[in-house]
Design a protein around this motif. Structure first.
Motif, PDB file in Angstrom:
ATOM      1  N   MET A 272      43.360  39.742  42.483  1.00 48.16           N
ATOM      2  CA  MET A 272      43.760  38.349  42.299  1.00 48.16           C
ATOM      3  C   MET A 272      44.181  37.699  43.614  1.00 48.16           C
ATOM      4  SD  MET A 272      46.660  36.802  39.743  1.00 48.16           S
ATOM      5  CE  MET A 272      47.990  37.498  40.737  1.00 48.16           C
ATOM      6  N   TRP A 273      44.974  38.398  44.439  1.00 49.83           N
ATOM      7  CA  TRP A 273      45.439  37.783  45.691  1.00 49.83           C
ATOM      8  C   TRP A 273      44.311  37.602  46.689  1.00 49.83           C
ATOM      9  CZ3 TRP A 273      48.040  41.819  43.321  1.00 49.83           C
ATOM     10  CH2 TRP A 273      47.569  43.114  43.610  1.00 49.83           C
ATOM     11  N   GLY A 278      41.210  34.766  49.847  1.00 49.36           N
ATOM     12  CA  GLY A 278      39.934  35.042  50.491  1.00 49.36           C
ATOM     13  C   GLY A 278      40.005  36.322  51.294  1.00 49.36           C
ATOM     14  N   THR A 279      38.877  36.974  51.515  1.00 44.49           N
ATOM     15  CA  THR A 279      38.853  38.233  52.261  1.00 44.49           C
ATOM     16  C   THR A 279      37.428  38.557  52.684  1.00 44.49           C
ATOM     17  OG1 THR A 279      39.532  40.553  52.236  1.00 44.49           O
ATOM     18  CG2 THR A 279      38.520  39.691  50.242  1.00 44.49           C
ATOM     19  N   GLU A 291      28.051  43.096  54.663  1.00 48.38           N
ATOM     20  CA  GLU A 291      29.307  42.378  54.824  1.00 48.38           C
ATOM     21  C   GLU A 291      29.341  41.203  53.841  1.00 48.38           C
ATOM     22  OE1 GLU A 291      31.916  43.072  56.730  1.00 48.38           O
ATOM     23  OE2 GLU A 291      30.929  44.931  57.385  1.00 48.38           O
ATOM     24  N   VAL A 292      30.391  41.155  53.038  1.00 52.12           N
ATOM     25  CA  VAL A 292      30.498  40.130  52.003  1.00 52.12           C
ATOM     26  C   VAL A 292      31.757  39.302  52.262  1.00 52.12           C
ATOM     27  CG1 VAL A 292      30.712  39.666  49.541  1.00 52.12           C
ATOM     28  CG2 VAL A 292      29.315  41.583  50.332  1.00 52.12           C
ATOM     29  N   GLU A 293      31.618  37.989  52.313  1.00 45.97           N
ATOM     30  CA  GLU A 293      32.756  37.095  52.480  1.00 45.97           C
ATOM     31  C   GLU A 293      33.166  36.539  51.117  1.00 45.97           C
ATOM     32  OE1 GLU A 293      34.087  32.956  54.753  1.00 45.97           O
ATOM     33  OE2 GLU A 293      31.993  33.649  54.804  1.00 45.97           O
ATOM     34  N   GLY A 297      39.948  31.046  46.602  1.00 50.48           N
ATOM     35  CA  GLY A 297      39.792  30.307  45.359  1.00 50.48           C
ATOM     36  C   GLY A 297      38.556  30.682  44.558  1.00 50.48           C
ATOM     37  N   ILE A 298      37.899  31.786  44.904  1.00 45.40           N
ATOM     38  CA  ILE A 298      36.688  32.186  44.162  1.00 45.40           C
ATOM     39  C   ILE A 298      37.050  32.512  42.721  1.00 45.40           C
ATOM     40  CG2 ILE A 298      36.796  34.677  44.611  1.00 45.40           C
ATOM     41  CD1 ILE A 298      33.737  34.455  45.220  1.00 45.40           C
ATOM     42  N   GLN A 299      36.170  32.238  41.817  1.00 46.54           N
ATOM     43  CA  GLN A 299      36.405  32.419  40.387  1.00 46.54           C
ATOM     44  C   GLN A 299      35.542  33.559  39.833  1.00 46.54           C
ATOM     45  OE1 GLN A 299      38.759  30.435  38.655  1.00 46.54           O
ATOM     46  NE2 GLN A 299      39.215  29.832  40.775  1.00 46.54           N
TER      47      GLN A 299
END
Length: 374
Positions: A272-273, A278-279, A291-293, A297-299
């Motif tokens: 959740m955090w 973002g990460t 590599e994934v960004e 605020g992604i749902q």
């Protein structure tokens, strides 16, 4: 010419079963491989010819009526007794042996096609793979090299049909004398006989053996696809051409990745955090790290698309995409301090209270729809 019944040693009223038993007994006794008497071979041929005639109901009926019925040539009257059957007449005029293939048939025939099933991993589908398949199949006999005869010997012309492979006879009918043909029973229509069959292949020209077939499985194959490999099937009788080999592919199930056409699909669980702040994370894909960004605020049920990291296309070149469905994970076990921090966060932001709204489909249904439309 000796009487066929006398040759087989049976009465003229003998049943087909009695005729067959008499022939088998004499054939075992007179076969050149087991009987070295000077006249054994000639007697064996006579016995075989007699059986060929008497085992065929039509030929036996004509033989019993005598030469005037038209068996083996000859004229004479006979009226309705001269009919050899409407089947012979139709064979002659409408594509039977007389109107079809003439001459002896070849011993060499095309081999059978073969079907093998091969399993591959999803990772092997991306770029293709190689297999060395061990199969039990028919291969060319190395002893006779497909000739069917023991080395140093060769096939000889059949002296019953004189190499034609056919036995002809004349039948009187309302249309006149009709010539019909049937395969020679002595040589089975080949026109030749093999006196000394190859002991390795028993006169077949091929043997069963295990061989290795190298196979290149192209990229992009999917379960149920059949690959054709011309001339990789079984060797035919008498060294005939090989049939084809068909490979039916099955792609093994993968615990993480699935496939939709040329795209690869997977789900990424995000805390959740991380969804809030973002990460960046590294995903171990089937063909290396990705590599994934994860943007702030992604749902849940959103889909991230990584171009050209899917399966290589079977036709047309290029690759599909890697599609990553996001699943935000809500923590369920918090200690006292974490709960206090969450309360502070909640009080600092005036979120609306829970309320009723339109029914929403489940996460996996959302992901499926978004996967398809991404």
């Amino acid at each position: 010419m000796a009487d066929h019944y006398d040759v087989l040693g049976v009465e003229r009223t003998a049943t087909p079963d009695e005729i067959k038993k008499a022939y088998r007994r004499l054939a075992r006794e007179l076969h050149p491989d087991v009987n070295s008497a000077p006249d054994a071979e000639e007697r064996f041929k006579a016995v075989t010819h007699a059986y060929d005639v008497l085992s065929d109901p039509g030929q036996r009926q004509s033989y019993d009526r005598g030469p005037q019925a038209g068996f083996g040539g000859g004229g004479g009257g006979g009226g309705a007794q001269g009919f050899g059957g409407f089947g012979d007449i139709f064979e002659t005029f409408f594509g039977g042996q007389q109107g079809g293939q003439r001459g002896p048939r070849s011993r060499a025939e095309r081999g059978q096609d073969a079907l093998l099933r091969v399993e591959v991993d999803l990772s092997e589908v991306i770029f293709g793979t190689h297999r060395d398949l061990e199969v039990d199949t028919a291969i060319l006999c190395e002893t006779c090299e497909g000739s069917c005869a023991q080395p140093g010997t060769h096939e000889v012309t059949c002296d019953i049909c004189h190499g034609s492979g056919q036995i002809s006879r004349t039948v009187r009918s309302l249309l006149g004398n009709v010539m019909t043909s049937s395969p020679c029973g002595t040589c089975r229509g080949y026109g030749t006989i093999i006196p000394a069959p190859c002991v390795t292949c028993q006169g077949q020209g091929r043997i069963r053996a295990r061989r290795t077939i190298p196979v290149d499985i192209p990229a992009g194959v999917d379960t149920g696809l059949r690959l054709q490999m011309p001339s990789q099937g079984e060797v035919g009788p008498a060294g005939g051409p090989q049939g084809d080999l068909y490979l039916e592919v099955k792609v093994r199930h993968h615990d993480i990745f699935s496939r939709n056409g040329d795209d690869l699909l997977c789900t990424l669980e995000v805390q959740m955090w991380d969804a809030v702040l973002g990460t960046m994370t590294t995903l171990k894909a089937l063909d290396g790290d990705v590599e994934v960004e994860v943007k702030p605020g992604i749902q849940s049920s959103e889909v991230l698309t990584i171009k050209s990291r899917g399966v290589t296309k079977l036709r047309g070149g290029g690759r599909g995409d890697l599609k990553i469905g996001i699943q935000v994970v809500t923590p369920t076990k918090l200690d006292h301090k974490q709960k206090e921090l969450m309360k502070q966060l909640a009080s600092a932001h005036k979120y609306p209270a829970p309320s009723l709204g339109q029914f929403q489909q489940g996460l996996f249904s959302k992901l499926r729809d978004r996967f398809m439309n991404a």
